[in-house]
Write an enzyme that holds these catalytic residues in place. Structure first.
Site, PDB file in Angstrom:
ATOM      1  N   GLU A 129       0.857  -1.175   0.000  1.00 47.40           N
ATOM      2  CA  GLU A 129       0.000   0.000   0.000  1.00 47.40           C
ATOM      3  C   GLU A 129       0.903   1.237   0.000  1.00 47.40           C
ATOM      4  OE1 GLU A 129      -2.750  -0.090   3.260  1.00 47.40           O
ATOM      5  OE2 GLU A 129      -3.411  -2.151   2.848  1.00 47.40           O
ATOM      6  N   ALA A 132       2.435   1.064   3.310  1.00 44.78           N
ATOM      7  CA  ALA A 132       2.678  -0.253   3.907  1.00 44.78           C
ATOM      8  C   ALA A 132       3.280  -1.184   2.881  1.00 44.78           C
ATOM      9  CB  ALA A 132       1.376  -0.848   4.436  1.00 44.78           C
ATOM     10  N   GLY A 133       4.232  -1.947   3.315  1.00 44.60           N
ATOM     11  CA  GLY A 133       4.896  -2.967   2.524  1.00 44.60           C
ATOM     12  C   GLY A 133       5.776  -3.710   3.498  1.00 44.60           C
ATOM     13  N   SER A 134       7.009  -3.289   3.585  1.00 47.81           N
ATOM     14  CA  SER A 134       7.887  -3.821   4.616  1.00 47.81           C
ATOM     15  C   SER A 134       7.381  -3.445   6.009  1.00 47.81           C
ATOM     16  CB  SER A 134       9.316  -3.285   4.432  1.00 47.81           C
ATOM     17  OG  SER A 134       9.826  -3.647   3.170  1.00 47.81           O
ATOM     18  N   ARG A 277      29.860  -6.176 -34.942  1.00 49.33           N
ATOM     19  CA  ARG A 277      30.132  -4.752 -35.075  1.00 49.33           C
ATOM     20  C   ARG A 277      31.619  -4.520 -35.327  1.00 49.33           C
ATOM     21  NH1 ARG A 277      29.020   0.365 -36.561  1.00 49.33           N
ATOM     22  NH2 ARG A 277      29.552   1.916 -34.966  1.00 49.33           N
ATOM     23  N   GLY A 348      26.652   0.918 -27.739  1.00 51.87           N
ATOM     24  CA  GLY A 348      26.750   2.317 -28.127  1.00 51.87           C
ATOM     25  C   GLY A 348      25.383   2.919 -28.376  1.00 51.87           C
ATOM     26  N   GLU A 372      10.174  -7.123  -4.307  1.00 52.75           N
ATOM     27  CA  GLU A 372      10.333  -8.243  -3.360  1.00 52.75           C
ATOM     28  C   GLU A 372      11.478  -7.995  -2.383  1.00 52.75           C
ATOM     29  OE1 GLU A 372       9.300 -12.124  -3.993  1.00 52.75           O
ATOM     30  OE2 GLU A 372       8.337 -11.825  -5.914  1.00 52.75           O
ATOM     31  N   THR A 374      13.831  -4.318  -1.278  1.00 51.19           N
ATOM     32  CA  THR A 374      14.867  -3.473  -1.861  1.00 51.19           C
ATOM     33  C   THR A 374      16.265  -3.986  -1.499  1.00 51.19           C
ATOM     34  OG1 THR A 374      14.946  -2.029   0.064  1.00 51.19           O
ATOM     35  CG2 THR A 374      13.361  -1.455  -1.678  1.00 51.19           C
ATOM     36  N   GLU A 376      18.370  -2.422   0.142  1.00 55.76           N
ATOM     37  CA  GLU A 376      18.592  -2.073   1.549  1.00 55.76           C
ATOM     38  C   GLU A 376      17.955  -3.094   2.483  1.00 55.76           C
ATOM     39  OE1 GLU A 376      19.372   1.186  -1.043  1.00 55.76           O
ATOM     40  OE2 GLU A 376      17.529   0.000  -0.830  1.00 55.76           O
TER      41      GLU A 376
END
Length: 388
Positions: A129, A132-134, A277, A348, A372, A374, A376
């Protein structure tokens, strides 16, 4: 333990067949689907026919009787050429069907799993949300039980597979009451409720305009007085968030596999292009500035693949795997992003054109350092598992 390059025959056969499907039937349509933001219904149906959505589930529920590592191999091969389709598979299984398989009653499993593991239907999980998550304490969605019915009000964001023509249900976390925490303070009681998509009051809002994963389906959701039977509670009341943390631990391995596939795709494209290339009369592979860059890309892939193989091995063996899953997600997400950047440099100016796979990987891969958990969050989990 699973070893890169030395897979048992049944896993190698699966990997080979999915790789062929990816190269022959997914790669040719991916650029146009990305440009038009089109969901690949035909390819999802074919994946269902191949049994990919049912890989880790028991045959009695319509599954293939395989395991989570088999699913990861399939996700990796598809992600080489199309991350959007790979996340459709990953989310459909690990976030959509797996909570039902892990925590559902026998009746719930027999009713719902056959509908969402055949490629003709998808399930989604609504956790995140705006606040809200973690942080589960920020959950604003509420579910009230009265006269045998749950009434759900609230909203979710960034929900994968939630608005397709074949989405069957969304399982949403909601506050169903309060509980007393270990510190004596009142905390929200988080439970999970299964909501079929045709339920009045359920709305998949217009799809997001994303930087990448353009042919993946992602919507915000609104629940306005949604009513479902009491039996649609998934798992024990008050254990919704705790149960989902287990699902996230598993899902990090699958997302690591997806990241490895993306990183491998960048290597494959860079090797091919460096041979074709030519500058100053030579293919660019002859220049160490290019060959060393690609060599470092390959090293990242090998290391990240070994990390997710280890995490999957421990999970399947029933050993603790939280730290290994976090490491795999961290290392593989970095590998995908770093390889996408380097592959774009190898190409390139052409690497900046969306018709080229490396450009799509460049846009797609950033979310692998976010979704799923971060980067961190992975560092926090690893440190916590080390006792620091």
């Amino acid at each position: 333990m699973f070893t890169p390059g030395m897979l048992p025959d049944e896993y190698e056969d699966l990997r080979t067949s999915v790789a062929k499907f990816a190269d022959d039937e997914v790669a040719p349509v991916s650029a146009e689907a990305d440009r038009k933001h089109e969901f690949l219904y035909a390819q999802v149906a074919k994946m269902g026919e191949m049994g990919l959505f049912g890989l880790p589930f028991d045959e009695e529920y319509g599954g293939m009787g395989g395991d989570y590592f088999a699913l990861c191999l399939a996700i990796e091969e598809i992600a080489r050429v199309n991350q959007s389709l790979a996340i459709t598979l990953e989310a459909g299984v690990s976030l959509g069907a797996m909570p039902i398989y892990r925590f559902g009653t026998e009746e719930q499993k027999r009713e719902w799993l056959p509908q969402v593991i055949d490629g003709k239907g998808l399930a989604a999980f609504g956790l995140t949300e705006p606040e809200a998550g973690s942080d589960a304490g920020g959950t604003k969605t509420r579910a009230r039980l009265e006269d045998g019915q749950w009434t759900v009000n609230g909203s979710k964001c960034f929900i994968t597979n939630s608005g397709t023509d074949i989405t069957k249900l969304v399982t949403a976390t909601a506050v169903t009451g309060t509980r007393t925490g270990k510190d004596g303070t009142e905390k929200p009681e988080i439970s999970t409720i299964m909501i079929p998509t045709g339920t009045p009051g359920f709305t998949a809002e217009p799809a997001y305009d994303k930087v990448g994963w353009n042919s993946s389906d992602t919507h915000p959701l609104t629940f306005d007085g949604v009513q479902v039977p009491e039996g649609n509670l998934l798992g024990e009341r008050g254990r919704g968030y705790a149960n989902f943390l287990r699902i996230l631990d598993e899902g990090r391995i699958a997302v690591a596999a997806l990241s490895v596939g993306a990183a491998q795709g960048c290597v494959d494209e860079s090797v091919r292009y460096s041979k074709e290339r030519r500058t100053f009369g030579h293919p660019i592979k002859d220049y160490q500035g290019i060959s060393f860059k690609i060599a470092r890309m390959e090293a990242r892939v090998v290391a990240a693949r070994a990390a997710y193989y280890l995490a999957a091995s421990r999970m399947i063996a029933g050993l603790p795997f939280k730290k290994e899953a976090a490491i795999a997600k961290l290392v593989a997400g970095d590998a995908a992003m770093d390889n996408a950047r380097d592959a774009t440099q190898v190409f390139g100016g052409y690497g900046f054109m969306n018709e080229y796979l490396v450009a799509r990987h460049y846009r797609d891969s950033k979310i692998l350092e976010v979704g799923e958990g971060t980067t961190e969050v992975q560092l926090m989990l690893i440190a916590r598992e080390l006792g620091i």
